[in-house]
Design a protein around this motif. Structure first.
Motif, PDB file in Angstrom:
ATOM      1  N   ALA A  21      33.734  46.478  36.172  1.00 53.25           N
ATOM      2  CA  ALA A  21      33.779  44.868  36.286  1.00 53.25           C
ATOM      3  C   ALA A  21      35.461  44.157  35.587  1.00 53.25           C
ATOM      4  O   ALA A  21      35.126  42.692  35.347  1.00 53.25           O
ATOM      5  CB  ALA A  21      32.529  44.667  36.403  1.00 53.25           C
ATOM      6  N   GLU A  22      34.614  44.757  34.285  1.00 53.64           N
ATOM      7  CA  GLU A  22      35.148  44.608  32.752  1.00 53.64           C
ATOM      8  C   GLU A  22      36.767  44.584  33.302  1.00 53.64           C
ATOM      9  O   GLU A  22      37.881  44.014  31.654  1.00 53.64           O
ATOM     10  CB  GLU A  22      34.853  45.099  31.876  1.00 53.64           C
ATOM     11  CG  GLU A  22      35.367  45.966  31.533  1.00 53.64           C
ATOM     12  CD  GLU A  22      33.874  47.034  32.168  1.00 53.64           C
ATOM     13  OE1 GLU A  22      34.007  49.218  32.182  1.00 53.64           O
ATOM     14  OE2 GLU A  22      33.122  47.435  32.506  1.00 53.64           O
ATOM     15  N   THR A  23      37.322  45.644  34.328  1.00 51.00           N
ATOM     16  CA  THR A  23      38.919  45.577  34.686  1.00 51.00           C
ATOM     17  C   THR A  23      39.717  45.250  35.384  1.00 51.00           C
ATOM     18  O   THR A  23      40.212  45.556  36.267  1.00 51.00           O
ATOM     19  CB  THR A  23      39.487  47.160  34.635  1.00 51.00           C
ATOM     20  OG1 THR A  23      38.189  47.651  35.930  1.00 51.00           O
ATOM     21  CG2 THR A  23      38.609  47.661  32.751  1.00 51.00           C
ATOM     22  N   ALA A  32      49.557  42.583  29.253  1.00 52.93           N
ATOM     23  CA  ALA A  32      49.213  43.538  28.908  1.00 52.93           C
ATOM     24  C   ALA A  32      48.101  44.615  29.425  1.00 52.93           C
ATOM     25  O   ALA A  32      48.269  46.027  29.412  1.00 52.93           O
ATOM     26  CB  ALA A  32      48.426  44.035  26.825  1.00 52.93           C
ATOM     27  N   GLU A  33      46.643  43.391  29.665  1.00 53.70           N
ATOM     28  CA  GLU A  33      45.700  44.569  30.760  1.00 53.70           C
ATOM     29  C   GLU A  33      46.628  44.600  31.866  1.00 53.70           C
ATOM     30  O   GLU A  33      46.091  46.298  32.058  1.00 53.70           O
ATOM     31  CB  GLU A  33      44.651  43.816  30.261  1.00 53.70           C
ATOM     32  CG  GLU A  33      43.723  43.767  29.229  1.00 53.70           C
ATOM     33  CD  GLU A  33      42.767  42.271  29.045  1.00 53.70           C
ATOM     34  OE1 GLU A  33      42.026  41.928  28.568  1.00 53.70           O
ATOM     35  OE2 GLU A  33      43.371  41.212  29.954  1.00 53.70           O
ATOM     36  N   LEU A  34      47.175  43.821  32.387  1.00 52.79           N
ATOM     37  CA  LEU A  34      47.724  44.173  33.622  1.00 52.79           C
ATOM     38  C   LEU A  34      48.252  45.699  33.408  1.00 52.79           C
ATOM     39  O   LEU A  34      48.392  46.172  34.801  1.00 52.79           O
ATOM     40  CB  LEU A  34      48.541  43.328  34.546  1.00 52.79           C
ATOM     41  CG  LEU A  34      48.569  43.316  36.009  1.00 52.79           C
ATOM     42  CD1 LEU A  34      47.998  43.997  36.617  1.00 52.79           C
ATOM     43  CD2 LEU A  34      49.890  41.968  36.579  1.00 52.79           C
ATOM     44  N   SER A  35      49.439  45.575  33.009  1.00 51.38           N
ATOM     45  CA  SER A  35      51.012  46.483  32.889  1.00 51.38           C
ATOM     46  C   SER A  35      49.460  48.092  32.372  1.00 51.38           C
ATOM     47  O   SER A  35      50.071  48.941  32.690  1.00 51.38           O
ATOM     48  CB  SER A  35      51.365  46.280  31.648  1.00 51.38           C
ATOM     49  OG  SER A  35      52.372  44.988  31.521  1.00 51.38           O
ATOM     50  N   HIS A  36      48.754  48.017  32.197  1.00 49.41           N
ATOM     51  CA  HIS A  36      47.863  49.053  30.979  1.00 49.41           C
ATOM     52  C   HIS A  36      47.144  49.273  32.457  1.00 49.41           C
ATOM     53  O   HIS A  36      47.008  51.117  33.454  1.00 49.41           O
ATOM     54  CB  HIS A  36      47.028  48.865  30.341  1.00 49.41           C
ATOM     55  CG  HIS A  36      46.107  49.924  30.196  1.00 49.41           C
ATOM     56  ND1 HIS A  36      46.118  50.990  29.419  1.00 49.41           N
ATOM     57  CD2 HIS A  36      44.674  49.786  30.703  1.00 49.41           C
ATOM     58  CE1 HIS A  36      45.417  52.283  28.945  1.00 49.41           C
ATOM     59  NE2 HIS A  36      44.244  51.197  29.749  1.00 49.41           N
ATOM     60  N   GLU A  37      46.462  48.682  33.424  1.00 50.15           N
ATOM     61  CA  GLU A  37      46.071  49.197  34.200  1.00 50.15           C
ATOM     62  C   GLU A  37      47.090  49.508  35.755  1.00 50.15           C
ATOM     63  O   GLU A  37      46.364  51.020  36.693  1.00 50.15           O
ATOM     64  CB  GLU A  37      44.735  47.581  35.034  1.00 50.15           C
ATOM     65  CG  GLU A  37      43.332  47.728  34.731  1.00 50.15           C
ATOM     66  CD  GLU A  37      42.808  48.928  34.229  1.00 50.15           C
ATOM     67  OE1 GLU A  37      42.996  50.016  35.063  1.00 50.15           O
ATOM     68  OE2 GLU A  37      41.968  48.825  32.620  1.00 50.15           O
ATOM     69  N   PHE A  38      48.066  49.075  35.758  1.00 47.75           N
ATOM     70  CA  PHE A  38      48.808  49.363  36.865  1.00 47.75           C
ATOM     71  C   PHE A  38      49.246  50.849  36.883  1.00 47.75           C
ATOM     72  O   PHE A  38      49.029  51.507  37.091  1.00 47.75           O
ATOM     73  CB  PHE A  38      49.860  48.020  36.549  1.00 47.75           C
ATOM     74  CG  PHE A  38      51.409  48.713  37.384  1.00 47.75           C
ATOM     75  CD1 PHE A  38      51.185  49.182  38.610  1.00 47.75           C
ATOM     76  CD2 PHE A  38      52.385  49.199  37.096  1.00 47.75           C
ATOM     77  CE1 PHE A  38      51.939  49.661  40.012  1.00 47.75           C
ATOM     78  CE2 PHE A  38      53.559  49.452  38.061  1.00 47.75           C
ATOM     79  CZ  PHE A  38      53.073  49.525  39.038  1.00 47.75           C
ATOM     80  N   ARG A  39      49.597  50.839  35.776  1.00 50.42           N
ATOM     81  CA  ARG A  39      50.293  52.060  34.695  1.00 50.42           C
ATOM     82  C   ARG A  39      49.681  53.608  35.380  1.00 50.42           C
ATOM     83  O   ARG A  39      49.444  54.478  35.768  1.00 50.42           O
ATOM     84  CB  ARG A  39      50.298  52.106  33.349  1.00 50.42           C
ATOM     85  CG  ARG A  39      51.089  53.683  32.752  1.00 50.42           C
ATOM     86  CD  ARG A  39      51.804  54.214  31.584  1.00 50.42           C
ATOM     87  NE  ARG A  39      50.387  52.695  30.348  1.00 50.42           N
ATOM     88  CZ  ARG A  39      49.654  54.513  30.549  1.00 50.42           C
ATOM     89  NH1 ARG A  39      49.431  55.525  31.060  1.00 50.42           N
ATOM     90  NH2 ARG A  39      47.638  53.741  29.722  1.00 50.42           N
ATOM     91  N   LEU A  40      48.562  53.089  34.605  1.00 53.19           N
ATOM     92  CA  LEU A  40      47.439  54.544  35.668  1.00 53.19           C
ATOM     93  C   LEU A  40      47.083  54.570  36.658  1.00 53.19           C
ATOM     94  O   LEU A  40      46.911  55.715  36.858  1.00 53.19           O
ATOM     95  CB  LEU A  40      45.873  53.823  34.618  1.00 53.19           C
ATOM     96  CG  LEU A  40      45.706  53.688  33.008  1.00 53.19           C
ATOM     97  CD1 LEU A  40      44.232  53.334  32.416  1.00 53.19           C
ATOM     98  CD2 LEU A  40      45.720  55.637  32.474  1.00 53.19           C
TER      99      LEU A  40
END
Length: 167
Positions: A21-23, A32-40
């Protein structure tokens, strides 16, 4: 550091439902959060697709270099190094392994006798074709499970990913 259970990867399903839920991506998600989640997510998908390959003993760097030669045709060592974004000495070691395995040939350039041109062999082309079939079959099964809305979203995301990759 917080420990998370990895999402279920047996099927694509609804990606949002697989994220904690937190992501969950929202309108308030920072770049930055979207970029991080996309990269993962992109990295996990790439690793999963790499598992669907023809039986061989090649390392990921060797397989990647072979794929470039398969797709782009004959290249010099320098051109192949630039495609793979590695140094020529590193690519020399990779190419030596591919030549020793009977997957790449070296021939003199018709335009410049000082240059060596690298080409795939019939065995390499067969391996790459088999790998493409396996990876496509795996992905087609998962994409077929998407809703029409998810399918459209994936089509849009694919165009965006191509733009990012080409930038």
């Amino acid at each position: 550091m917080e420990s998370r259970t990895p999402p279920n990867t047996s099927g694509l399903g609804v990606i949002k439902a697989q994220l904690p839920a937190e992501t969950q991506p929202t309108a308030a998600t920072s770049t930055a959060e979207l970029s991080h989640e996309f990269r993962l997510a992109n990295g996990r998908l790439a690793r999963r697709l790499r598992q669907e390959k023809a039986e061989n003993e090649l390392g990921s760097g060797q397989f990647s270099a072979l794929g470039v030669l398969h797709v782009h045709g004959p290249l010099t060592l320098t051109e192949l190094s630039e495609f793979e974004r590695v140094t020529p000495p590193s690519m020399t070691r990779t190419v030596k392994c591919l030549v020793d395995a009977g997957l790449v040939t070296r021939t003199g350039s018709a335009l410049d006798g000082r240059k060596i041109v690298l080409s795939t062999t019939d065995a390499a082309r067969a391996m790459m074709t088999e790998t493409r079939k396996r990876r496509d079959a795996w992905l087609v099964q998962r994409v077929a499970q998407l809703s029409p809305e998810q399918h459209r979203t994936l089509a849009d995301a694919t165009l965006i990913m191509k733009e990012l990759a080409d930038s």
